[in-house]
Design a protein around this motif. Sequence first.
Motif, PDB file in Angstrom:
ATOM      1  N   ARG A  63      65.985  29.082   5.392  1.00  0.00           N
ATOM      2  CA  ARG A  63      64.983  29.925   6.040  1.00  0.00           C
ATOM      3  C   ARG A  63      63.782  29.078   6.461  1.00  0.00           C
ATOM      4  N   ASP A  64      63.292  29.333   7.642  1.00  0.00           N
ATOM      5  CA  ASP A  64      62.142  28.602   8.178  1.00  0.00           C
ATOM      6  C   ASP A  64      60.908  29.497   8.052  1.00  0.00           C
ATOM      7  N   PHE A  65      59.977  29.087   7.191  1.00  0.00           N
ATOM      8  CA  PHE A  65      58.792  29.896   6.930  1.00  0.00           C
ATOM      9  C   PHE A  65      57.555  29.405   7.675  1.00  0.00           C
ATOM     10  N   LYS A  66      57.731  28.521   8.642  1.00  0.00           N
ATOM     11  CA  LYS A  66      56.561  27.910   9.281  1.00  0.00           C
ATOM     12  C   LYS A  66      55.623  28.941   9.915  1.00  0.00           C
ATOM     13  N   GLU A  67      56.164  29.915  10.605  1.00  0.00           N
ATOM     14  CA  GLU A  67      55.304  30.904  11.259  1.00  0.00           C
ATOM     15  C   GLU A  67      54.462  31.672  10.238  1.00  0.00           C
ATOM     16  N   GLU A  68      55.089  32.067   9.137  1.00  0.00           N
ATOM     17  CA  GLU A  68      54.367  32.808   8.100  1.00  0.00           C
ATOM     18  C   GLU A  68      53.347  31.914   7.397  1.00  0.00           C
ATOM     19  N   ILE A  69      53.721  30.641   7.163  1.00  0.00           N
ATOM     20  CA  ILE A  69      52.813  29.693   6.514  1.00  0.00           C
ATOM     21  C   ILE A  69      51.587  29.451   7.385  1.00  0.00           C
ATOM     22  N   ASP A  70      51.802  29.242   8.667  1.00  0.00           N
ATOM     23  CA  ASP A  70      50.676  29.014   9.589  1.00  0.00           C
ATOM     24  C   ASP A  70      49.747  30.225   9.634  1.00  0.00           C
ATOM     25  N   ALA A  71      50.323  31.402   9.606  1.00  0.00           N
ATOM     26  CA  ALA A  71      49.510  32.618   9.632  1.00  0.00           C
ATOM     27  C   ALA A  71      48.676  32.751   8.361  1.00  0.00           C
ATOM     28  N   LEU A  72      49.271  32.429   7.215  1.00  0.00           N
ATOM     29  CA  LEU A  72      48.543  32.505   5.948  1.00  0.00           C
ATOM     30  C   LEU A  72      47.408  31.488   5.909  1.00  0.00           C
ATOM     31  N   LEU A  73      47.666  30.275   6.383  1.00  0.00           N
ATOM     32  CA  LEU A  73      46.621  29.249   6.412  1.00  0.00           C
ATOM     33  C   LEU A  73      45.486  29.648   7.353  1.00  0.00           C
ATOM     34  N   ALA A  74      45.830  30.235   8.487  1.00  0.00           N
ATOM     35  CA  ALA A  74      44.799  30.695   9.422  1.00  0.00           C
ATOM     36  C   ALA A  74      43.935  31.770   8.779  1.00  0.00           C
ATOM     37  N   GLU A  75      44.557  32.646   8.013  1.00  0.00           N
ATOM     38  CA  GLU A  75      43.831  33.715   7.317  1.00  0.00           C
ATOM     39  C   GLU A  75      42.866  33.133   6.281  1.00  0.00           C
ATOM     40  N   SER A 102      37.964  39.969   2.968  1.00  0.00           N
ATOM     41  CA  SER A 102      39.263  39.326   2.776  1.00  0.00           C
ATOM     42  C   SER A 102      39.520  39.207   1.278  1.00  0.00           C
ATOM     43  N   PRO A 103      40.778  38.995   0.887  1.00  0.00           N
ATOM     44  CA  PRO A 103      41.079  38.827  -0.534  1.00  0.00           C
ATOM     45  C   PRO A 103      40.868  37.399  -1.028  1.00  0.00           C
ATOM     46  N   HIS A 104      40.387  36.497  -0.166  1.00  0.00           N
ATOM     47  CA  HIS A 104      40.350  35.076  -0.507  1.00  0.00           C
ATOM     48  C   HIS A 104      39.012  34.574  -1.047  1.00  0.00           C
ATOM     49  N   PHE A 105      37.935  35.226  -0.684  1.00  0.00           N
ATOM     50  CA  PHE A 105      36.610  34.716  -1.038  1.00  0.00           C
ATOM     51  C   PHE A 105      36.351  34.809  -2.552  1.00  0.00           C
ATOM     52  N   PHE A 106      36.558  35.990  -3.123  1.00  0.00           N
ATOM     53  CA  PHE A 106      36.215  36.206  -4.524  1.00  0.00           C
ATOM     54  C   PHE A 106      36.952  35.288  -5.496  1.00  0.00           C
ATOM     55  N   PRO A 107      38.292  35.125  -5.410  1.00  0.00           N
ATOM     56  CA  PRO A 107      38.961  34.265  -6.396  1.00  0.00           C
ATOM     57  C   PRO A 107      38.483  32.821  -6.368  1.00  0.00           C
ATOM     58  N   VAL A 108      38.095  32.319  -5.202  1.00  0.00           N
ATOM     59  CA  VAL A 108      37.586  30.950  -5.128  1.00  0.00           C
ATOM     60  C   VAL A 108      36.191  30.869  -5.745  1.00  0.00           C
ATOM     61  N   LYS A 166      33.464  42.683  -5.090  1.00  0.00           N
ATOM     62  CA  LYS A 166      33.243  43.349  -3.811  1.00  0.00           C
ATOM     63  C   LYS A 166      32.254  42.622  -2.896  1.00  0.00           C
ATOM     64  N   SER A 167      31.300  41.897  -3.475  1.00  0.00           N
ATOM     65  CA  SER A 167      30.245  41.330  -2.631  1.00  0.00           C
ATOM     66  C   SER A 167      29.588  40.119  -3.281  1.00  0.00           C
ATOM     67  N   ILE A 168      28.750  39.452  -2.498  1.00  0.00           N
ATOM     68  CA  ILE A 168      28.007  38.285  -2.957  1.00  0.00           C
ATOM     69  C   ILE A 168      26.618  38.321  -2.337  1.00  0.00           C
ATOM     70  N   ARG A 169      25.622  37.844  -3.097  1.00  0.00           N
ATOM     71  CA  ARG A 169      24.268  37.759  -2.557  1.00  0.00           C
ATOM     72  C   ARG A 169      23.571  36.502  -3.097  1.00  0.00           C
ATOM     73  N   LYS A 170      22.513  36.099  -2.411  1.00  0.00           N
ATOM     74  CA  LYS A 170      21.738  34.927  -2.790  1.00  0.00           C
ATOM     75  C   LYS A 170      20.453  35.356  -3.497  1.00  0.00           C
ATOM     76  N   THR A 171      20.078  34.635  -4.542  1.00  0.00           N
ATOM     77  CA  THR A 171      18.749  34.824  -5.117  1.00  0.00           C
ATOM     78  C   THR A 171      17.753  33.868  -4.481  1.00  0.00           C
ATOM     79  N   ASN A 172      18.274  32.885  -3.768  1.00  0.00           N
ATOM     80  CA  ASN A 172      17.454  31.958  -2.989  1.00  0.00           C
ATOM     81  C   ASN A 172      18.001  31.966  -1.565  1.00  0.00           C
TER      82      ASN A 172
END
Length: 352
Positions: A63-75, A102-108, A166-172
Amino acid sequence: MRKSAKKNIIYSILLLLVVFMVYLYRQSKDSPEQPKQDDPKMVISGPTMGTTYRIVYLDEGRRDFKEEIDALLAEINQALSTYIPESEISRFNRVDSLIFDSPHFFPVLEKSKAIYETTNGAFDPTVGPLVNAWGFGPEGATFKDSAGVQQILRQVGFDQLVFDQKSIRKTNTDVYLDLSAIAKGYGVDKLAEYLSNKGVQNYLVEVGGELVSKGVNDKGELWKVGISRPDEEGLANELFSILALDNKGMATSGNYRNFYIKDSVKYSHTISPYTGYPVEHSLLSATVVAEDCMTADAFATAFMVLGIEKAKEIYASTDGLEVFLIYNNDRGQMQSFVSEGLIPYITAVDKE
């Protein structure tokens, strides 16, 4: 100085490709461009995150997953890249607060906070303004005096960010967030997760030198990766050691290629979030092996801030890490420290 900065950006990309270069043993004598129809080995690659990715996996169905991999990386890029003006992180850097879309910001962020605390602030994703100011950003250096350093240093500190799921804010308001020292590791982990969810049991995923392995190659052996010799003038293909990666994530960081010299002073691209100045110590490169690549990525960066002795202290007090540290001793001779858990997996490379 602008030309020097651009040159150092190129060196930074080369560092990722060279220091963490994947040294894959050829799995068969067949040309990869003309694989056998029943050969389960698949290879996909492409550009991403200012560098490249390469994935080798075994799949009987080919199976060639390149299209799905590229889409995930772009996301992921759309969430975490500071080079994309309308990415999630770029939008946050222009305002005081942001609700995640997005689901990516918080876990990082969550992982960054954990490693920021474990390393006593050595890993700090808000150090970017200092990195840029010292001439390692797109605009070149803007200062070299202590007053300028102290002024920008007030913008630095991951503890000036408050976030939940859910969110992020700066104190500075002046804080600038750059997750590039951990985002590639996160990307590798997400690609590995995608392959596992597709039922792939054997793979090696690499993005810009950051790695995750699972299972074995098509010879039934653990995946082999290389650690480059940390010489300023070293060749791109000159290896220091080869590591058999056993179902782990791995990342390497180093200072020996990305630097400049001005008025006989050498300036490293690793900037201390404690002092605001480029680090000065004997540690040349830090390779970290962990359960996931995101963890390895962040700790490798932190160790290059801390230096050899403090890096060893953090390693000794932190569960789930293995390290391979290359440094110069008091006489300028290259030495290495290998943690006990890595010793069975490391093979030295004879320079001859």
